[in-house]
Design a protein around this motif. Structure first.
Motif, PDB file in Angstrom:
ATOM      1  N   GLU A 248      -6.756   3.105  10.146  1.00 10.19           N
ATOM      2  CA  GLU A 248      -5.426   3.693   9.924  1.00 10.19           C
ATOM      3  C   GLU A 248      -5.225   4.055   8.454  1.00 10.19           C
ATOM      4  O   GLU A 248      -4.678   5.110   8.130  1.00 10.19           O
ATOM      5  CB  GLU A 248      -4.316   2.729  10.371  1.00 10.19           C
ATOM      6  CG  GLU A 248      -4.288   2.467  11.859  1.00 10.19           C
ATOM      7  CD  GLU A 248      -5.240   1.338  12.284  1.00 10.19           C
ATOM      8  OE1 GLU A 248      -5.945   0.768  11.432  1.00 10.19           O
ATOM      9  OE2 GLU A 248      -5.279   1.049  13.492  1.00 10.19           O
ATOM     10  N   HIS A 249      -5.661   3.165   7.556  1.00 14.00           N
ATOM     11  CA  HIS A 249      -5.509   3.420   6.121  1.00 14.00           C
ATOM     12  C   HIS A 249      -6.345   4.640   5.724  1.00 14.00           C
ATOM     13  O   HIS A 249      -5.868   5.522   5.003  1.00 14.00           O
ATOM     14  CB  HIS A 249      -5.936   2.202   5.299  1.00 14.00           C
ATOM     15  CG  HIS A 249      -5.914   2.453   3.824  1.00 14.00           C
ATOM     16  ND1 HIS A 249      -4.748   2.454   3.087  1.00 14.00           N
ATOM     17  CD2 HIS A 249      -6.919   2.737   2.954  1.00 14.00           C
ATOM     18  CE1 HIS A 249      -5.032   2.707   1.827  1.00 14.00           C
ATOM     19  NE2 HIS A 249      -6.344   2.889   1.719  1.00 14.00           N
TER      20      HIS A 249
ATOM     21  N   CYS B   5       0.871  -1.172   0.000  1.00 11.65           N
ATOM     22  CA  CYS B   5       0.000   0.000   0.000  1.00 11.65           C
ATOM     23  C   CYS B   5       0.912   1.227   0.000  1.00 11.65           C
ATOM     24  O   CYS B   5       1.699   1.419   0.920  1.00 11.65           O
ATOM     25  CB  CYS B   5      -0.901   0.004   1.225  1.00 11.65           C
ATOM     26  SG  CYS B   5      -1.880   1.514   1.362  1.00 11.65           S
TER      27      CYS B   5
ATOM     28  N   CYS C 293       0.080   3.778   3.019  1.00 11.62           N
ATOM     29  CA  CYS C 293       0.555   3.446   4.368  1.00 11.62           C
ATOM     30  C   CYS C 293       1.991   2.920   4.385  1.00 11.62           C
ATOM     31  O   CYS C 293       2.572   2.751   5.452  1.00 11.62           O
ATOM     32  CB  CYS C 293      -0.355   2.382   4.991  1.00 11.62           C
ATOM     33  SG  CYS C 293      -2.081   2.884   5.061  1.00 11.62           S
TER      34      CYS C 293
ATOM     35  N   ASN D 284      -4.665   7.784   6.916  1.00 18.21           N
ATOM     36  CA  ASN D 284      -3.510   8.104   6.078  1.00 18.21           C
ATOM     37  C   ASN D 284      -3.951   8.664   4.715  1.00 18.21           C
ATOM     38  O   ASN D 284      -3.320   9.584   4.181  1.00 18.21           O
ATOM     39  CB  ASN D 284      -2.625   6.874   5.875  1.00 18.21           C
ATOM     40  CG  ASN D 284      -1.859   6.511   7.120  1.00 18.21           C
ATOM     41  OD1 ASN D 284      -1.635   7.343   7.985  1.00 18.21           O
ATOM     42  ND2 ASN D 284      -1.447   5.261   7.211  1.00 18.21           N
TER      43      ASN D 284
ATOM     44  N   HIS E 114      -7.477  -4.310   4.394  1.00 22.81           N
ATOM     45  CA  HIS E 114      -6.590  -3.202   4.756  1.00 22.81           C
ATOM     46  C   HIS E 114      -7.198  -1.859   4.341  1.00 22.81           C
ATOM     47  O   HIS E 114      -7.157  -0.887   5.099  1.00 22.81           O
ATOM     48  CB  HIS E 114      -5.218  -3.378   4.096  1.00 22.81           C
ATOM     49  CG  HIS E 114      -4.367  -2.156   4.196  1.00 22.81           C
ATOM     50  ND1 HIS E 114      -3.738  -1.789   5.364  1.00 22.81           N
ATOM     51  CD2 HIS E 114      -4.079  -1.197   3.283  1.00 22.81           C
ATOM     52  CE1 HIS E 114      -3.081  -0.651   5.163  1.00 22.81           C
ATOM     53  NE2 HIS E 114      -3.277  -0.280   3.909  1.00 22.81           N
TER      54      HIS E 114
END
Length: 134
Positions: free
Chosen positions: A124-125, A104, A107, A128, A119
Motif C-alpha cells: 500500500e505504501h 507517514c 499514506c 501511494n 510500513h
C-alpha cells in the motif's frame, strides 16, 4: 538561464555555460558529479562544495532550495521560512518525539516509530508513493 547574457550558470559549481552542449558536457564532468554526490551536512540538506573546484572552499549548496551560499550564511538560511517549508514538504514522515509516534506523509498514517521500516515495504505504501510521483 540569464536572458541578458544568453548563458546558463551551474549554481553548484559556479561555472558559466554558453550552449546546451556545454551543459551536457558539464553535467558529465568529474568535478560536477563529485559535487552533486557529496555528503549532506545534516537533515537541512546542505552540502559543502568541493574545495578542488572553488578557490575559496567555504561555499555550500542547499539541495532543497538550490541555493549556493558562503558558510557564514548557513545559519540564516536554515531558519528562513521558505527553507523550513521546503524541508518540511520534502520529508516523507514526521516524528513526534513525545510519544514515539511517526506519521507517514505519503499514506497519512500514524504508527509506532519502530513499525515504520516495515510500513515502508508494504504494498500500500509503495503504491501511494508511486501515485504521488506521477
Amino acid at each position: 538561464m540569464y536572458p541578458k547574457y544568453k548563458k546558463w550558470r551551474c549554481l553548484l559549481c559556479g561555472d558559466w555555460l554558453n550552449t546546451e552542449a556545454d551543459i551536457v558536457t558539464h553535467c558529465q564532468n568529474r568535478n560536477h558529479i563529485k559535487n552533486i554526490t557529496g555528503p549532506l551536512r545534516d537533515k537541512q540538506c546542505i552540502r559543502k562544495i568541493d574545495a578542488e573546484i572553488q578557490a575559496n572552499n567555504d561555499f555550500y549548496h542547499c539541495i532543497i532550495c538550490n541555493k549556493r551560499m558562503h558558510e557564514a550564511l548557513i545559519d540564516y538560511h536554515i531558519v528562513a521560512e521558505d527553507h523550513i517549508m521546503r524541508v518540511e514538504q520534502s520529508l516523507i514522515y514526521k516524528m513526534d518525539p513525545t510519544c514515539y509516534s511517526i506519521t507517514c506523509r505519503i499514506c497519512e498514517l500514524s504508527m509506532y516509530v519502530y513499525n515504520f521500516a516495515s510500513h515502508e515495504k508494504r504494498k500500500e505504501h509503495l503504491m501511494n508513493l508511486n501515485i504521488r510521483r506521477a
